[in-house]
Design a protein around this motif. Sequence first.
Motif, PDB file in Angstrom:
ATOM      1  N   VAL A 164       0.788  -1.096   0.003  1.00 15.16           N
ATOM      2  CA  VAL A 164       0.036  -0.081   0.007  1.00 15.16           C
ATOM      3  C   VAL A 164       0.822   1.107   0.004  1.00 15.16           C
ATOM      4  N   GLU A 165       0.548   2.009  -0.782  1.00 12.58           N
ATOM      5  CA  GLU A 165       1.081   3.632  -0.960  1.00 12.58           C
ATOM      6  C   GLU A 165       0.325   4.662  -0.472  1.00 12.58           C
ATOM      7  N   VAL A 166       0.831   5.377   0.338  1.00 14.16           N
ATOM      8  CA  VAL A 166      -0.166   6.284   0.982  1.00 14.16           C
ATOM      9  C   VAL A 166       0.431   7.778   0.534  1.00 14.16           C
ATOM     10  N   VAL A 167      -0.199   8.637  -0.100  1.00 17.11           N
ATOM     11  CA  VAL A 167       0.298   9.928  -0.567  1.00 17.11           C
ATOM     12  C   VAL A 167      -0.602  11.053  -0.325  1.00 17.11           C
ATOM     13  N   ARG A 168       0.029  12.232  -0.255  1.00 17.38           N
ATOM     14  CA  ARG A 168      -0.961  13.409  -0.108  1.00 17.38           C
ATOM     15  C   ARG A 168      -1.156  13.975  -1.527  1.00 17.38           C
ATOM     16  N   ALA A 169      -2.482  14.218  -1.840  1.00 20.90           N
ATOM     17  CA  ALA A 169      -2.914  14.526  -3.201  1.00 20.90           C
ATOM     18  C   ALA A 169      -4.230  15.374  -3.159  1.00 20.90           C
ATOM     19  N   HIS A 170      -4.356  16.333  -3.886  1.00 18.71           N
ATOM     20  CA  HIS A 170      -5.480  17.458  -4.040  1.00 18.71           C
ATOM     21  C   HIS A 170      -6.315  17.079  -5.185  1.00 18.71           C
TER      22      HIS A 170
ATOM     23  N   PRO B 112      -9.077  17.403  -8.300  1.00 20.23           N
ATOM     24  CA  PRO B 112      -8.758  16.473  -9.292  1.00 20.23           C
ATOM     25  C   PRO B 112      -7.357  16.560  -9.792  1.00 20.23           C
ATOM     26  N   ALA B 113      -6.711  17.719  -9.539  1.00 21.13           N
ATOM     27  CA  ALA B 113      -5.478  18.211 -10.027  1.00 21.13           C
ATOM     28  C   ALA B 113      -4.383  16.950  -9.825  1.00 21.13           C
ATOM     29  N   ASP B 114      -4.339  16.279  -8.693  1.00 23.04           N
ATOM     30  CA  ASP B 114      -3.443  15.311  -8.447  1.00 23.04           C
ATOM     31  C   ASP B 114      -3.872  13.788  -8.542  1.00 23.04           C
ATOM     32  N   TRP B 115      -4.828  13.833  -9.458  1.00 25.55           N
ATOM     33  CA  TRP B 115      -5.200  12.113  -9.673  1.00 25.55           C
ATOM     34  C   TRP B 115      -4.059  11.411 -10.283  1.00 25.55           C
TER      35      TRP B 115
END
Length: 202
Positions: A92-98, A100-103
Amino acid sequence: MPNVPSPWHFDELFRQNDDPWGFRSRWYEARKRALTVACLPTRRYTSGYEPGCANGELSAQLAERCERLRVSDVSARAVELARARLAAFPHVEVVRAHLPADWPVGRFDLIAISELGYFVDVASLDAIAGQARESLLPGGTVLACHWRRPIDGCALDGEAVHERLARGLGLPTLCEVREADFVLHVWSSDPRSVAEREGFDW
C-alpha cells in the motif's frame, strides 16, 4: 453558496482528533465498511485506488483485497495517520493529493470513492468522475459510498454526489444499497453479475 472545506480545515480536524468521524469506534462505521467491501464483485484486484482515505480504516480492508493499493488524502495529518494504520501492508502506498489536480497516473481495476464527493465542488466532482472512468481497466470496479443526510457547508448530499458520479462514469450499475443514512453503488464496465462471472450455468 456553501463553501468547499479547505485542506487546512481537514488538517486542523485531524490534529484535534485522529479519528474525527469515529471510523474506529462506531458500529455504524464498522458495519458500513463491512457492507462496502462485501459489495465488491471481484474477490481480488490487481491495482486499487482510494482517494480521500482519511485515517486509513477502509483502506486496511481494501488492502486485503488488492495486490497493490494507492490511497491518498488532501490532509497531511490524515496521510501520517493512514501510513501508521497501513504500515503492516507493504503493498500500500499512501500519498498526499489534492483532487482533481493530483489524480494519479496509472490504471486501476478498483477505485473506491467513499465519503469524499461532497467535500469538493461540483466541477471537481465531475472531473473526478471522468478521471475515474479514464483510469479504469477493462472490467474494473468503481465503488462509491456517501452519507445521505445534509452536511453543513456542503452543496451536495450523498444522493446528489452519486447522481453526478453515475452520469460521469456512464457505467452499468452492479449493486445499489440505500439506507436512511447512506447510499452505496458499485459500477463496472463488466455488466455481468457475480454468479455470471463465475460461469454459473442458468
